[in-house]
Enzyme design. Structure first.
Site, PDB file in Angstrom:
ATOM      1  CG  ASP A 163      -2.171   0.862   0.869  1.00  0.00           C
ATOM      2  OD1 ASP A 163      -2.204   1.673  -0.054  1.00  0.00           O
ATOM      3  OD2 ASP A 163      -3.278   0.460   1.693  1.00  0.00           O
ATOM      4  CD  GLU A 166     -19.388   6.531   4.734  1.00  0.00           C
ATOM      5  OE1 GLU A 166     -19.035   5.939   5.775  1.00  0.00           O
ATOM      6  OE2 GLU A 166     -20.439   6.428   3.851  1.00  0.00           O
TER       7      GLU A 166
END
Length: 876
Positions: A275, A624
């Site tokens: 990542d 979010e």
């Protein structure tokens, strides 16, 4: 023919390939350029010719060209979560991943992925043609799907997943990968990547530092099944290892995850990317390694082939010299990386590659847009419909009110990790188009997501000018430090800009790691107090007459901020906004006016003569998402601190209900929202998620009965925050429908219809021999008066097992269409793995004795059941 695929190889025979073809005796400068050799032979030859420095550079996500070998630059970083993301072109945007999960429709998801890969191919081919193949967000290696388990509704990135269930996630993920990678026996259409491996689901603020230590039972029964399905059974091309640590080691350097399970047990031979910035976390945040050399060497030895986002892997050159790692170990990674690029056909003539001649005209084609609308419709979940308030009858409506923070919010329907379509349909737009000119549609926002303080914005552009020209002087810089000469200077009428990450602002500037300065002279038309409000996706500063009023360039502000200014009529004020963007979406907007606190009762009174009130609320990807600099009541850092619908919205709906008119709550969300008051008091509720570019049309179709809703919840909707364990606790105890001991507000798999269905004629053997398959069939009949879809769900449970098991577990599902009065026979086959449970010791066990099977339209309601006994097989 595009010679850029094999730069530096310009032979007469190759240029004439399209007409004379290849021969075994063709001359090539290097053997790896010969398409008649196997990919393995070509990769081995190429890697043997590279220097150590060249190899290491290829292990960065932005791999540079190797001119002497004719290897073009390539950036591995691209996204296709629900359509090609962050593209410089307009593309088709499908519903967010969690919404696609609510369709429970694997063929539909496979088609969507195939169409997305088609658009991605077109973008890549166009970029090669125009010499831009080394840029980010145009490559064919997509870092999707996200098959993490949505274990806690507070996680802001849960919207990117397929929900809380391992089986549903596995099947949907499998369909996505198959659609994305194509069906050609030799070439990949594009390369999918399963992420984030593993045991990763928030909190976002802790993702770079937390260390998870799940039980073996939870690891194998919840966190790993979807990854196993994609890796072992679906041949996914790539895997992304997560930021967090697992049992004391960073995931990208984990012995059990990366070596024992991924490479040894599952025999994965594809590529692994970290990542982005995860390798730096080894020594900066987890503190498990001394420096970049040790971190990089360890990550590569554990099978992490790409360092995304950082320069840590550049230390591998010194790591080899220091004997922390050998060049042969680096060769393993390099071969995996080039194998993917060869399988994508990047070094072969376009005429040989099935997918290589995809024209740019496929972008937003009619079939693709139709599929987006189809999936938006399929995703909508009807949660409540007291007294059949829905569908609304157009003939009975002369005036309709559409209100709420998401009623006309184009950003909400696009979710995150999204592309940009040419046109977006909001709920307001869809309803207006549906009812036509004969019905009056009244719109009022009425409330923000978390409060009723609404900026009554004015058009100040007519009072803004710079050097005699109306608007703002905009200066754009190719860095985020405002240094050097602007690469673009222009006048902009208003300051209201939005770009996807990497989107082309101008030919020489992308919306990534840039800065902009906006300057204007504002002449007040009256003496008054004016509020200036700035919303931005990254950090900014706002100046009036050279004095900074709000903003900072420390941590990204990334939220709405305002300041009040007393102005005098006829006086001119120099306004300046400095905006700095690093990564992610880029947006900056300046508005001015007066804040007015909404009087909910007054608004309701104005709307009381409407025949129906559609309240479109919920939450938004503006609140979010991934590691967001947001801090509103109930929200923090991209996650949620409460799953309750913000109180201001409930108060608004209370006032609307008091009108006595039917109120329909259209909820948009990427996660489960607790709505106890609404569930008790609002007669009709639908969950529309983040429905993609055609969300508004789909919502209107459901509201007015032109589509019969059949979406089913892929997550549990809990009643309150008290139902949830600690967010940081990765134990699955009392989490998700499989282990939750309480009563859900709306359970996993739930969804109503405008029609009704009956289940009977369940056929299943009363006994199954260990190691054998178990066929099951059931008849489903549409007993209502409307055609519609039903999602047939099969669950098993082991109520008398002497080992830990879920309360119940989904093991099969099919979405079917039935005309009114029609019956269909639906068949399932459970294999031994479906019936097995992973014990606390991590071993697969088939519990002997009885287990329960239920098949129906949900977990416990409208189901037929049977008890099956497992017996020992004959070992002879």
């Amino acid at each position: 023919m595009r010679n850029k695929r094999i730069k530096g190889v310009v032979t007469l025979a190759l240029m004439c390939f399209a007409t004379i073809g290849f021969s075994q005796s063709q001359d090539y400068k290097f053997p790896f350029q010969n398409p008649n050799l196997t990919f393995e032979q070509r990769v081995d030859d190429l890697v043997s010719r590279m220097t150590l420095e060249e190899k290491v550079a290829q292990m960065m996500n932005k791999a540079p060209a190797i001119e002497r070998l004719g290897i073009p630059a390539y950036d591995w970083w691209n996204e296709v979560l629900h359509g090609v993301a962050r593209s410089p072109f307009n593309v088709t945007v499908y519903p967010q991943a969690i919404a696609m999960a609510a369709t429970w429709n694997t063929p539909s998801l496979k088609t969507m992925a195939d169409y997305s890969a088609t658009e991605g191919r077109a973008i890549y081919e166009k970029s090669v043609e125009t010499g831009k193949e080394g840029q980010r967000y145009i490559g064919l290696t997509y870092w999707s799907p996200n098959v993490n388990i949505f274990r806690d509704p507070r996680w802001g990135r849960g919207q990117e997943t397929y929900g809380e269930d391992p089986f549903l996630t596995s099947m949907l993920g499998k369909a996505f990968v198959q659609g994305l990678q194509g069906d050609d026996p030799k070439y990949l259409k594009s390369a999918a990547c399963a992420k984030h491996y593993a045991v990763h689901s928030g909190p976002e603020k802790l993702r770079h530092v937390f260390d998870v230590k799940p039980s073996n039972y939870d690891l194998w029964n919840t966190y790993l099944p979807a990854f196993k399905e994609l890796i072992v059974n679906t041949d996914v091309a790539g895997v992304m290892c997560a930021y967090n640590a697992f049992e004391g080691q960073p995931c990208c350097g984990s012995d059990p995850l990366m070596v024992d399970i991924l490479r040894n047990q599952w025999e994965f031979n594809g590529y692994v990317t970290s990542d982005c910035w995860a390798i730096d976390d080894f020594f900066k945040n987890h503190k498990t390694h001394a420096d970049a050399q040790h971190a990089s060497a360890d990550a590569v030895m554990h099978g992490t082939d790409i360092d995304c986002g950082t320069a840590a892997y550049l230390a591998l050159v010194d790591a080899v010299k220091s004997k922390l790692i050998t060049e042969k170990q680096i060769d393993v990674s390099i071969k995996r990386l080039f194998m993917v690029r060869f399988r994508l056909g990047m070094f072969d003539p376009a005429s040989m590659v099935k997918y290589a001649n995809t024209p740019i005209s496929v972008l937003e084609s009619d079939p693709h847009k139709a599929q987006s609308l189809k999936m938006a419709r399929e995703s909508i979940v009807l949660l409540k419909n007291t007294n059949n308030v829905l569908p609304l009858k157009k003939k009975n409506i002369r005036k309709i009110a559409v209100v709420g923070p998401n009623a006309d919010n184009a950003l909400a329907v696009l979710g995150n990790y999204n592309g940009t379509p040419s046109q977006v349909e909001t709920a307001l737009m869809g309803i207006k188009e549906k009812v036509g000119k004969d019905v009056e549609v009244v719109y009022e926002k009425g409330v923000n997501f978390t409060d009723g303080n609404i900026l009554q914005a004015e058009d100040i552009s007519k009072f803004c000018s710079f050097e005699g020209k109306q608007g703002f002087k905009a200066e754009y810089f190719n860095s985020n430090t405002f240094t050097g000469t602007p690469v673009l200077t222009r006048m902009e009428n208003q300051l209201d800009n939005f770009w996807q990450e990497g989107e082309q602002i101008t030919e020489s500037l992308k919306a990534y790691n840039f800065s902009a300065r906006y300057t204007t002279d504002f002449t007040a038309d009256r003496t008054d107090e004016i509020t200036f409000e700035i919303a931005a996706d990254d950090s900014f500063q706002f100046f009036v007459d050279g004095k900074m009023q709000i903003g900072s360039f420390g941590n990204s502000s990334g939220e709405l901020k305002s300041t009040k200014l007393n102005v005098v009529k006829g006086t001119t004020y120099r306004l300046e906004v400095k905006y700095r963007q690093k990564e992610g979406k880029a947006s900056v907007k300046l508005a001015a006016g007066k804040y007015v606190k909404t009087d909910f009762k007054a608004v309701a009174n104005r709307l009381k003569d409407a025949d129906a009130i559609i309240y479109v609320g919920g939450i938004s990807p503006q609140l979010e998402g991934e590691e967001m600099p947001v801090n509103y009541p109930g929200f923090d850092g991209g996650d949620r601190t409460s799953i309750l619908l913000p109180e201001a919205q409930t108060e608004f709906m209370k006032a609307l209900k008091d009108t006595g008119k039917p109120v329909v709550f259209v909820m948009m969300t990427g996660s489960a929202i607790a709505i106890p008051w609404e569930s008790e008091n609002i007669p009709a509720i639908i969950n529309a998620w983040y429905g993609g570019q055609s969300a508004g049309t789909a919502i209107a179709d459901v509201l007015f009965g032109d589509y019969n809703p059949a979406g089913r919840l892929p997550v549990t909707f809990y009643k309150s925050d008290s139902d949830l364990p600690s967010f940081t606790d990765y134990s699955m105890d009392n989490r998700t429908y499989r282990y939750f001991k309480g009563e859900a507000l709306y359970p996993f798999g739930f969804g109503l219809s405008y029609t009704s269905f009956k289940y009977n004629k369940l056929k299943v053997s009363k006994k199954v021999v260990e190691g054998k398959v178990l066929p099951i069939s059931v008849q489903v009949t549409n007993t209502g008066q409307i055609d519609g879809d039903e999602v047939v769900q099969l669950y098993i449970s082991f109520p008398n097992s002497n080992i830990k098991t879920p309360i119940r577990a989904l093991k099969g599902f099919q979405r079917i269409s039935l005309k009114k009065g029609e019956s269909k026979n639906v068949q399932f086959v459970l294999n031994p793995e479906d019936l097995s449970i992973i014990s606390e010791s991590g071993k697969a066990i088939l519990p002997l004795g009885n287990f329960n099977i239920s098949v129906g339209g949900g977990q416990t309601e409208n189901v037929v059941k049977s008890i099956v006994s497992v017996t020992k097989g004959n070992n002879k």
